[in-house]
Design a protein around this motif. Structure first.
Motif, PDB file in Angstrom:
ATOM      1  N   ASP A 254       0.820  -1.209   0.000  1.00 44.83           N
ATOM      2  CA  ASP A 254       0.000   0.000   0.000  1.00 44.83           C
ATOM      3  C   ASP A 254       0.857   1.264   0.000  1.00 44.83           C
ATOM      4  OD1 ASP A 254      -2.317  -1.456  -0.050  1.00 44.83           O
ATOM      5  OD2 ASP A 254      -2.639  -1.393   2.122  1.00 44.83           O
ATOM      6  N   ALA A 255       1.919   1.254   0.794  1.00 49.50           N
ATOM      7  CA  ALA A 255       2.803   2.416   0.857  1.00 49.50           C
ATOM      8  C   ALA A 255       3.477   2.648  -0.491  1.00 49.50           C
ATOM      9  CB  ALA A 255       3.859   2.213   1.948  1.00 49.50           C
ATOM     10  N   VAL A 256       3.911   1.566  -1.130  1.00 50.28           N
ATOM     11  CA  VAL A 256       4.544   1.677  -2.450  1.00 50.28           C
ATOM     12  C   VAL A 256       3.577   2.268  -3.459  1.00 50.28           C
ATOM     13  CG1 VAL A 256       5.451   0.370  -4.410  1.00 50.28           C
ATOM     14  CG2 VAL A 256       6.193  -0.189  -2.093  1.00 50.28           C
ATOM     15  N   LYS A 257       2.344   1.787  -3.459  1.00 52.29           N
ATOM     16  CA  LYS A 257       1.349   2.256  -4.433  1.00 52.29           C
ATOM     17  C   LYS A 257       1.060   3.745  -4.271  1.00 52.29           C
ATOM     18  CE  LYS A 257      -0.826  -2.268  -4.984  1.00 52.29           C
ATOM     19  NZ  LYS A 257      -2.010  -3.121  -4.705  1.00 52.29           N
ATOM     20  N   GLU A 258       0.983   4.206  -3.029  1.00 50.89           N
ATOM     21  CA  GLU A 258       0.748   5.633  -2.783  1.00 50.89           C
ATOM     22  C   GLU A 258       1.893   6.474  -3.323  1.00 50.89           C
ATOM     23  OE1 GLU A 258      -0.001   6.437   1.309  1.00 50.89           O
ATOM     24  OE2 GLU A 258      -1.725   5.062   1.437  1.00 50.89           O
ATOM     25  N   ILE A 259       3.115   6.024  -3.115  1.00 54.98           N
ATOM     26  CA  ILE A 259       4.294   6.761  -3.574  1.00 54.98           C
ATOM     27  C   ILE A 259       4.331   6.815  -5.098  1.00 54.98           C
ATOM     28  CG2 ILE A 259       6.819   6.752  -3.664  1.00 54.98           C
ATOM     29  CD1 ILE A 259       6.703   5.395  -0.839  1.00 54.98           C
ATOM     30  N   VAL A 260       4.065   5.687  -5.734  1.00 57.19           N
ATOM     31  CA  VAL A 260       4.112   5.626  -7.202  1.00 57.19           C
ATOM     32  C   VAL A 260       3.013   6.496  -7.819  1.00 57.19           C
ATOM     33  CG1 VAL A 260       3.908   4.134  -9.216  1.00 57.19           C
ATOM     34  CG2 VAL A 260       5.200   3.355  -7.228  1.00 57.19           C
ATOM     35  N   VAL A 261       1.846   6.491  -7.210  1.00 58.44           N
ATOM     36  CA  VAL A 261       0.773   7.358  -7.702  1.00 58.44           C
ATOM     37  C   VAL A 261       1.200   8.822  -7.619  1.00 58.44           C
ATOM     38  CG1 VAL A 261      -1.541   8.239  -7.202  1.00 58.44           C
ATOM     39  CG2 VAL A 261      -1.120   5.777  -7.240  1.00 58.44           C
ATOM     40  N   GLU A 262       1.819   9.200  -6.510  1.00 60.13           N
ATOM     41  CA  GLU A 262       2.303  10.576  -6.353  1.00 60.13           C
ATOM     42  C   GLU A 262       3.367  10.883  -7.412  1.00 60.13           C
ATOM     43  OE1 GLU A 262       3.023  14.400  -5.053  1.00 60.13           O
ATOM     44  OE2 GLU A 262       1.347  13.056  -4.594  1.00 60.13           O
ATOM     45  N   ALA A 263       4.267   9.937  -7.640  1.00 62.72           N
ATOM     46  CA  ALA A 263       5.328  10.142  -8.636  1.00 62.72           C
ATOM     47  C   ALA A 263       4.761  10.284 -10.038  1.00 62.72           C
ATOM     48  CB  ALA A 263       6.319   8.981  -8.577  1.00 62.72           C
ATOM     49  N   SER A 264       3.659   9.610 -10.304  1.00 63.46           N
ATOM     50  CA  SER A 264       3.062   9.634 -11.644  1.00 63.46           C
ATOM     51  C   SER A 264       2.516  11.010 -12.021  1.00 63.46           C
ATOM     52  CB  SER A 264       1.943   8.596 -11.736  1.00 63.46           C
ATOM     53  OG  SER A 264       0.826   8.983 -10.944  1.00 63.46           O
ATOM     54  N   LYS A 265       2.370  11.889 -11.043  1.00 64.86           N
ATOM     55  CA  LYS A 265       1.845  13.229 -11.295  1.00 64.86           C
ATOM     56  C   LYS A 265       2.922  14.179 -11.821  1.00 64.86           C
ATOM     57  CE  LYS A 265      -1.474  12.681  -7.498  1.00 64.86           C
ATOM     58  NZ  LYS A 265      -1.870  13.188  -6.156  1.00 64.86           N
ATOM     59  N   HIS A 266       4.168  13.710 -11.822  1.00 66.18           N
ATOM     60  CA  HIS A 266       5.294  14.573 -12.211  1.00 66.18           C
ATOM     61  C   HIS A 266       6.228  13.810 -13.148  1.00 66.18           C
ATOM     62  CE1 HIS A 266       3.970  16.824  -8.652  1.00 66.18           C
ATOM     63  NE2 HIS A 266       4.068  15.688  -7.982  1.00 66.18           N
ATOM     64  N   LYS A 267       7.229  14.515 -13.655  1.00 64.35           N
ATOM     65  CA  LYS A 267       8.324  13.855 -14.377  1.00 64.35           C
ATOM     66  C   LYS A 267       9.255  13.321 -13.302  1.00 64.35           C
ATOM     67  CE  LYS A 267      11.895  14.499 -17.922  1.00 64.35           C
ATOM     68  NZ  LYS A 267      11.454  13.312 -18.671  1.00 64.35           N
ATOM     69  N   SER A 268       9.203  12.019 -13.067  1.00 64.59           N
ATOM     70  CA  SER A 268       9.851  11.450 -11.884  1.00 64.59           C
ATOM     71  C   SER A 268      10.759  10.278 -12.216  1.00 64.59           C
ATOM     72  CB  SER A 268       8.787  10.959 -10.880  1.00 64.59           C
ATOM     73  OG  SER A 268       7.882  11.969 -10.535  1.00 64.59           O
ATOM     74  N   ILE A 269      11.683  10.042 -11.303  1.00 65.96           N
ATOM     75  CA  ILE A 269      12.472   8.811 -11.276  1.00 65.96           C
ATOM     76  C   ILE A 269      12.434   8.310  -9.839  1.00 65.96           C
ATOM     77  CG2 ILE A 269      14.651  10.049 -10.883  1.00 65.96           C
ATOM     78  CD1 ILE A 269      16.065   7.773 -12.393  1.00 65.96           C
ATOM     79  N   ILE A 270      12.308   7.005  -9.667  1.00 66.93           N
ATOM     80  CA  ILE A 270      12.284   6.412  -8.329  1.00 66.93           C
ATOM     81  C   ILE A 270      13.552   5.598  -8.135  1.00 66.93           C
ATOM     82  CG2 ILE A 270      11.136   4.753  -6.814  1.00 66.93           C
ATOM     83  CD1 ILE A 270       8.481   5.618  -7.974  1.00 66.93           C
ATOM     84  N   LEU A 271      14.350   5.969  -7.154  1.00 68.67           N
ATOM     85  CA  LEU A 271      15.529   5.209  -6.766  1.00 68.67           C
ATOM     86  C   LEU A 271      15.166   4.437  -5.506  1.00 68.67           C
ATOM     87  CD1 LEU A 271      18.260   7.996  -7.102  1.00 68.67           C
ATOM     88  CD2 LEU A 271      17.362   6.498  -8.871  1.00 68.67           C
ATOM     89  N   PHE A 272      15.463   3.161  -5.470  1.00 71.79           N
ATOM     90  CA  PHE A 272      15.064   2.415  -4.280  1.00 71.79           C
ATOM     91  C   PHE A 272      16.142   1.442  -3.817  1.00 71.79           C
ATOM     92  CE2 PHE A 272      13.467  -0.182  -7.815  1.00 71.79           C
ATOM     93  CZ  PHE A 272      13.773  -1.489  -7.430  1.00 71.79           C
ATOM     94  N   THR A 273      16.120   1.215  -2.519  1.00 68.86           N
ATOM     95  CA  THR A 273      16.987   0.212  -1.890  1.00 68.86           C
ATOM     96  C   THR A 273      16.105  -0.654  -1.008  1.00 68.86           C
ATOM     97  OG1 THR A 273      17.497   1.770  -0.103  1.00 68.86           O
ATOM     98  CG2 THR A 273      19.114   1.579  -1.869  1.00 68.86           C
ATOM     99  N   THR A 274      16.091  -1.928  -1.296  1.00 67.46           N
ATOM    100  CA  THR A 274      15.384  -2.881  -0.443  1.00 67.46           C
ATOM    101  C   THR A 274      16.043  -4.245  -0.589  1.00 67.46           C
ATOM    102  OG1 THR A 274      13.284  -3.952   0.096  1.00 67.46           O
ATOM    103  CG2 THR A 274      13.672  -3.411  -2.234  1.00 67.46           C
ATOM    104  N   VAL A 275      16.093  -4.990   0.498  1.00 66.42           N
ATOM    105  CA  VAL A 275      16.599  -6.360   0.451  1.00 66.42           C
ATOM    106  C   VAL A 275      15.440  -7.351   0.471  1.00 66.42           C
ATOM    107  CG1 VAL A 275      18.799  -5.793   1.531  1.00 66.42           C
ATOM    108  CG2 VAL A 275      16.835  -6.377   2.976  1.00 66.42           C
ATOM    109  N   MET A 276      14.213  -6.813   0.453  1.00 66.76           N
ATOM    110  CA  MET A 276      13.004  -7.645   0.491  1.00 66.76           C
ATOM    111  C   MET A 276      12.535  -7.899  -0.947  1.00 66.76           C
ATOM    112  SD  MET A 276      11.254  -5.402   3.545  1.00 66.76           S
ATOM    113  CE  MET A 276       9.747  -6.383   3.668  1.00 66.76           C
ATOM    114  N   ASP A 277      12.660  -9.148  -1.397  1.00 66.55           N
ATOM    115  CA  ASP A 277      12.340  -9.482  -2.789  1.00 66.55           C
ATOM    116  C   ASP A 277      10.896  -9.152  -3.151  1.00 66.55           C
ATOM    117  OD1 ASP A 277      14.887 -10.334  -3.394  1.00 66.55           O
ATOM    118  OD2 ASP A 277      14.500 -12.427  -2.861  1.00 66.55           O
ATOM    119  N   ASP A 278       9.953  -9.428  -2.256  1.00 67.55           N
ATOM    120  CA  ASP A 278       8.542  -9.162  -2.545  1.00 67.55           C
ATOM    121  C   ASP A 278       8.308  -7.666  -2.752  1.00 67.55           C
ATOM    122  OD1 ASP A 278       8.029 -11.817  -2.318  1.00 67.55           O
ATOM    123  OD2 ASP A 278       7.165 -11.732  -0.303  1.00 67.55           O
TER     124      ASP A 278
END
Length: 272
Positions: free
Chosen positions: A46-70
């Motif tokens: 849910d948190a990821v989806k909210e962030i991506v929706v917000e990013a979709s409103k702009h010219k965006s790039i998402i940089l991420f670090t996670t060790v959780m495969d899911d």
């Protein structure tokens, strides 16, 4: 202010790794009008989806670090769905180390910041730097890993704080021609002493800006060019008397000067 570009940093922990990588890259594009939006401790869909929706409103790039495969899969799928550019910072190097060690990573978020001995040593070093900053208590010099000497505005305090984050205990002492050297300085082993200096032009510029920031007139002795020359000459005499190495900090970043200090004193083995 309207920003043209948005950089989203998403992490399952503090996000410092992604932040540092992003900063190093973005410093090559200082002419661009961008904003950085950081989201840490992101660990559910849910948190990821909210962030991506917000990013979709702009010219965006998402940089991420996670060790959780899911979580990684969710981030990638959501970015693909909204056609948002993304970059997975950790996976390539984790894959390399998996081959190198012939083993799988633990996949545990936040292991970089576990409360181990290294963490508590760092906290102690930071507290030490604060306590023995600017010659507050000369009794601390004998306990320091390194003692920085220098006239005003030679980066003593910033260097002390930077080095403390490397688990190095640093004390610093201001040099003023009218104030005799404390006897404790002469009791510090020479290999722990570092003299800092700067160019008179740079010092003049820095001191004037400092006075302006304080709302004071620049027409005072502190920023007077002849006074600065006098202080620099005094510092040089002190360094020769003590036999300590001298580093000119003019046009050097704090990181560069700190690296030189660690190399000179042999403290580079404590680099974390």
């Amino acid at each position: 202010m309207d920003y043209q570009y948005y950089v989203f940093i998403v992490s399952d922990s503090l996000g410092e790794t992604a932040s540092h990588v992003a900063k190093a890259a973005m410093n090559q594009y200082l002419n661009k009008n961008y904003i950085v939006k950081k989201y840490n401790y992101v660990r559910d869909a849910d948190a990821v989806k909210e962030i991506v929706v917000e990013a979709s409103k702009h010219k965006s790039i998402i940089l991420f670090t996670t060790v959780m495969d899911d979580l990684k899969r969710i981030i990638i799928d959501e970015c693909d769905r909204f056609k948002i550019q993304y970059h997975d910072i950790l996976t390539p190097i984790l894959d390399q180390f998996s081959q190198f060690f012939d083993d799988k990573p633990m996949a545990t978020p936040g292991t970089m910041y576990k409360l181990d001995d290294d963490y508590f040593e760092r906290v102690a070093a930071i507290e030490f730097a604060v306590k023995y900053d600017d010659g507050k208590d000369m009794r601390g010099l004998k306990h320091a890993d390194v003692v920085l000497l220098g006239i005003s505005r030679t980066s003593k305090t910033p260097l002390s704080m930077y080095l403390s984050h490397k688990n190095i205990k640093v004390a610093n002492v201001p040099l003023v021609p009218e104030i005799p050297l404390a006897k404790e300085i002469f009791q510090v082993p020479k290999h722990k002493l570092i003299g800092l200096t700067n160019s008179p032009e740079k010092l003049n510029e820095i001191r004037i800006e400092r006075l302006k920031a304080l709302g004071l007139s620049s027409d005072v002795e502190y920023a007077n060019y002849d006074r600065i020359l006098q202080e620099l000459e005094y510092a040089d005499r002190v360094y020769k008397q003590l036999g300590c190495p001298i580093i000119n900090v003019a046009n050097k970043a704090i990181e560069e000067t700190a690296s030189i200090i660690m190399e000179i004193t042999g403290l580079n083995t404590k680099f974390k």
